[in-house]
Enzyme design. Structure first.
Site, PDB file in Angstrom:
ATOM      1  N   ARG A 213       0.816  -1.207   0.000  1.00  0.00           N
ATOM      2  CA  ARG A 213       0.000   0.000   0.000  1.00  0.00           C
ATOM      3  C   ARG A 213       0.849   1.257   0.000  1.00  0.00           C
ATOM      4  O   ARG A 213       1.802   1.373   0.757  1.00  0.00           O
ATOM      5  CB  ARG A 213      -0.910   0.012   1.225  1.00  0.00           C
ATOM      6  CG  ARG A 213      -1.829  -1.184   1.248  1.00  0.00           C
ATOM      7  CD  ARG A 213      -2.839  -1.117   2.361  1.00  0.00           C
ATOM      8  NE  ARG A 213      -3.713  -2.275   2.265  1.00  0.00           N
ATOM      9  CZ  ARG A 213      -4.733  -2.517   3.076  1.00  0.00           C
ATOM     10  NH1 ARG A 213      -5.014  -1.657   4.047  1.00  0.00           N
ATOM     11  NH2 ARG A 213      -5.479  -3.594   2.915  1.00  0.00           N
TER      12      ARG A 213
ATOM     13  N   ARG B 280       1.811   1.432  10.414  1.00  0.00           N
ATOM     14  CA  ARG B 280       1.339   1.823   9.086  1.00  0.00           C
ATOM     15  C   ARG B 280       2.504   1.719   8.122  1.00  0.00           C
ATOM     16  O   ARG B 280       3.402   2.548   8.125  1.00  0.00           O
ATOM     17  CB  ARG B 280       0.805   3.263   9.126  1.00  0.00           C
ATOM     18  CG  ARG B 280       0.111   3.714   7.853  1.00  0.00           C
ATOM     19  CD  ARG B 280      -0.301   5.169   7.941  1.00  0.00           C
ATOM     20  NE  ARG B 280      -1.246   5.421   9.023  1.00  0.00           N
ATOM     21  CZ  ARG B 280      -2.555   5.200   8.954  1.00  0.00           C
ATOM     22  NH1 ARG B 280      -3.086   4.767   7.827  1.00  0.00           N
ATOM     23  NH2 ARG B 280      -3.332   5.425   9.983  1.00  0.00           N
TER      24      ARG B 280
ATOM     25  N   GLU C 273      -7.727   0.794  14.751  1.00  0.00           N
ATOM     26  CA  GLU C 273      -8.176  -0.218  13.794  1.00  0.00           C
ATOM     27  C   GLU C 273      -7.143  -1.312  13.535  1.00  0.00           C
ATOM     28  O   GLU C 273      -6.007  -1.032  13.166  1.00  0.00           O
ATOM     29  CB  GLU C 273      -8.516   0.466  12.473  1.00  0.00           C
ATOM     30  CG  GLU C 273      -8.887  -0.518  11.389  1.00  0.00           C
ATOM     31  CD  GLU C 273      -9.077   0.154  10.019  1.00  0.00           C
ATOM     32  OE1 GLU C 273      -9.149   1.394   9.975  1.00  0.00           O
ATOM     33  OE2 GLU C 273      -9.138  -0.585   9.035  1.00  0.00           O
TER      34      GLU C 273
ATOM     35  N   SER D 256     -10.929  -4.816   9.567  1.00  0.00           N
ATOM     36  CA  SER D 256     -11.985  -4.099   8.884  1.00  0.00           C
ATOM     37  C   SER D 256     -12.848  -5.128   8.180  1.00  0.00           C
ATOM     38  O   SER D 256     -12.334  -6.000   7.497  1.00  0.00           O
ATOM     39  CB  SER D 256     -11.347  -3.136   7.893  1.00  0.00           C
ATOM     40  OG  SER D 256     -12.343  -2.525   7.142  1.00  0.00           O
TER      41      SER D 256
ATOM     42  N   ARG E 133      -0.073  -5.114  12.440  1.00  0.00           N
ATOM     43  CA  ARG E 133      -0.952  -4.450  13.418  1.00  0.00           C
ATOM     44  C   ARG E 133      -1.126  -5.320  14.661  1.00  0.00           C
ATOM     45  O   ARG E 133      -1.131  -4.831  15.786  1.00  0.00           O
ATOM     46  CB  ARG E 133      -2.317  -4.171  12.792  1.00  0.00           C
ATOM     47  CG  ARG E 133      -2.234  -3.139  11.681  1.00  0.00           C
ATOM     48  CD  ARG E 133      -2.888  -1.848  12.053  1.00  0.00           C
ATOM     49  NE  ARG E 133      -2.453  -0.810  11.141  1.00  0.00           N
ATOM     50  CZ  ARG E 133      -3.245   0.126  10.625  1.00  0.00           C
ATOM     51  NH1 ARG E 133      -4.531   0.151  10.923  1.00  0.00           N
ATOM     52  NH2 ARG E 133      -2.754   1.045   9.817  1.00  0.00           N
TER      53      ARG E 133
END
Length: 459
Positions: free
Chosen positions: A281, A296, A368, A371, A411
């Site tokens: 990403r 991230r 988060e 999801s 994460r």
RNA sequence: GCCGGGGUCGCCUAGCCUGGUCCAGGGCGACGGGUUGCUAACCCGUUGGCCGAGGAGGCCGCCCGGGUUCAAAUCCCGGCCCCGGCGCCA
């Protein structure tokens, strides 16, 4: 029938409402209705012109030579007229398609209204978060209205970013030297942890009937366009130079595209997949946020749940997928909450989305880690995935697709490092992971011990 | 990467050379109905998308995109994919 077209023709008010709660333009709906009407009118016109032409052409085939010349002349004239009308149709059709496709998925009634993160609605809490005294006020704000058991502590755990660097578990400095910011070399303990987490998630999901899949890590543009919105391209997708190939941002994308163009039999649904893949990403819109550590990053490994099912069943599956993710986090013992994402924060493709937010004691907030979306027929329409009573029978409609994170390794690792860190710096390894670590002599079983960075820093 | 073969309505296949009789034929499967004491066999119909009222009717559809022609599954050009052989490679 594709739900957006259905609502457009039968219940435009619902579409307007959906646009309104998303904070999107309602005029878009009116424009789509007008274009659709015009398109249908032109379509009818052209069909009848083509009919004339077909009649004429077959007459020519049977005509005696003497009459052919005149008939061909007439056909030529008709053709010119047709060509003109076809050009008009083509432009209206392209515009209609563009407008229809720019309408985001229709929001489900149970989605809370709102524009920002504050409007997301926590639906349940789990676990007993450890709260540093300095975060207490902020914590109470985040659990307002729910009764949540918690423990106040006087020491503040080290943030994962500092922790991994200080203890030689990751090296983001050297990674940035060779690849840039938001990359990492993950080392020793974290490598074992990552592999164990992947095994744990796959083990859990395979027992629930999910088929395991390692998908292609690259996709062509056409299938990718079926699964993400145009805006997502710029924001998160890496392109392979000189080729029509893009690195996947999640296993959701290749799995969704897997059955493109197929009509699935009712009795083979639901199709349950658990995909594992690296995710690439760009994080284009995230300048300055979470710049340190591995929370991230441009690349991470994720186990993803993906479901193809009939429209009648999709809302039930949405609940099940979030429950599966919860079970994984409960197994690990990480406190979390589930939030119902408000309409304004929903992605374009989702009709409803739950996030599972883990408690991060060093940061004093829920963040988060999972999801879980029901994308209804948004993807299946674009990818042309339908269902029928049996293979080969006429299609009854478009399937619904859903996706949910099971475990996103980086994460989850950060959550483990912060939640199970002791004052002496030792991190306790969740018990459920033990059996996936036990087979390796060198893997940590119960604790990840703090230690000085292995190699001296700096270049 | 090179040479050869090929992509047809769920699957298999005919048609392509020699453009119109193809609104694409056949087999298998599926669905509906009929016959039969039941099953099997057999018979009939349906089985891509779109417009239209889920009617009548019509249009489109033969891997994708262009072109030639009054007319293209069929001819021409470009692309993608699959199979076989050679090369290269873990």
């Amino acid at each position: 029938m594709w739900s957006i077209l259905y609502y457009l023709r039968n219940d435009p008010e619902k579409l307007r409402w959906s646009q309104r709660v998303r904070g999107e333009s309602e005029e878009l709906v009116d424009r789509a209705i007008a274009l659709d009407a015009e398109w249908r009118k032109l379509r009818a016109e052209i069909d009848s012109l083509r009919h004339e032409r077909n009649v004429l052409a077959s007459k020519i085939a049977r005509a005696p030579p003497a009459e052919k010349g005149a008939l061909v002349e007439a056909a030529r004239a008709l053709d010119r007229k047709l060509k003109e009308a076809e050009e008009r149709l083509a432009s209206v059709e392209a515009e209609r398609e563009r407008v229809l496709r720019s309408i985001p998925n229709v929001v489900h009634e149970s989605v809370p209204p709102g524009r920002s993160e504050e409007d997301n609605v926590p639906v349940r809490f789990w676990g007993r978060p450890r709260v540093w005294r300095g975060h207490l006020e902020a914590f109470l704000q985040q659990v307002k209205g729910h009764s949540v058991e918690y423990e106040v502590v006087d020491w503040r755990p080290m943030g994962h970013a500092d922790y991994v660097e200080a203890h030689g578990l990751a090296d983001t400095e050297r990674a940035s030297k060779v690849a840039g910011a938001r990359f990492y070399y993950m080392l020793d303990g974290l490598v074992w942890l990552e592999l164990a987490l992947v095994m744990y998630a796959l083990d859990h999901l395979s027992k629930k009937g999910f088929q395991l899949v390692i998908p292609p890590y690259m996709l062509r543009r056409a299938p990718l366009e079926g699964v993400i919105s145009f805006a997502d391209f710029e924001e998160m997708i890496y392109k392979i130079e000189g080729e029509d190939l893009y690195l996947i941002a999640t296993a959701e994308h290749p799995i969704a595209a897997m059955h493109a163009g197929e009509t699935l039999a009712r009795d083979e649904l639901p199709l349950l997949y658990a995909g594992v893949s690296p995710c690439f990403r760009k994080e284009a819109g995230a300048h300055g946020r979470d710049t340190k550590g591995i929370f991230r990053v441009h690349q991470f490994t994720k186990v993803e749940q993906f479901v193809f099912c009939t429209p009648e069943e999709s809302w039930e599956w949405h609940e099940r997928l979030i429950r599966n993710a919860e079970e994984l986090y409960q197994g690990l013992g990480i406190p979390y909450r589930v939030v119902n994402i408000c309409a304004g924060e929903l992605g374009v493709v989702a009709a409803k989305k739950y996030d599972l937010e883990a408690w991060f004691p060093a940061q004093g907030r829920y963040r988060e880690v999972v999801s879980c979306s029901n994308t209804t027929d948004y993807q299946s329409y674009r990818l042309n995935i339908r269902y029928a009573k049996a293979r080969g029978a006429p299609a009854e409609g478009y399937v619904h697709t859903l996706n949910s994170t099971a475990i996103a390794t980086t994460r989850t690792i950060t959550a483990i490092l912060e939640n199970f860190q002791r004052p002496d710096g030792v991190v306790e390894v969740p018990k459920v992971l033990r059996k996936y670590l036990e087979v390796f002599d060198e893997a940590p079983k119960d604790y990840i011990e703090p230690k000085p960075a292995k190699a001296p820093k700096g270049s």
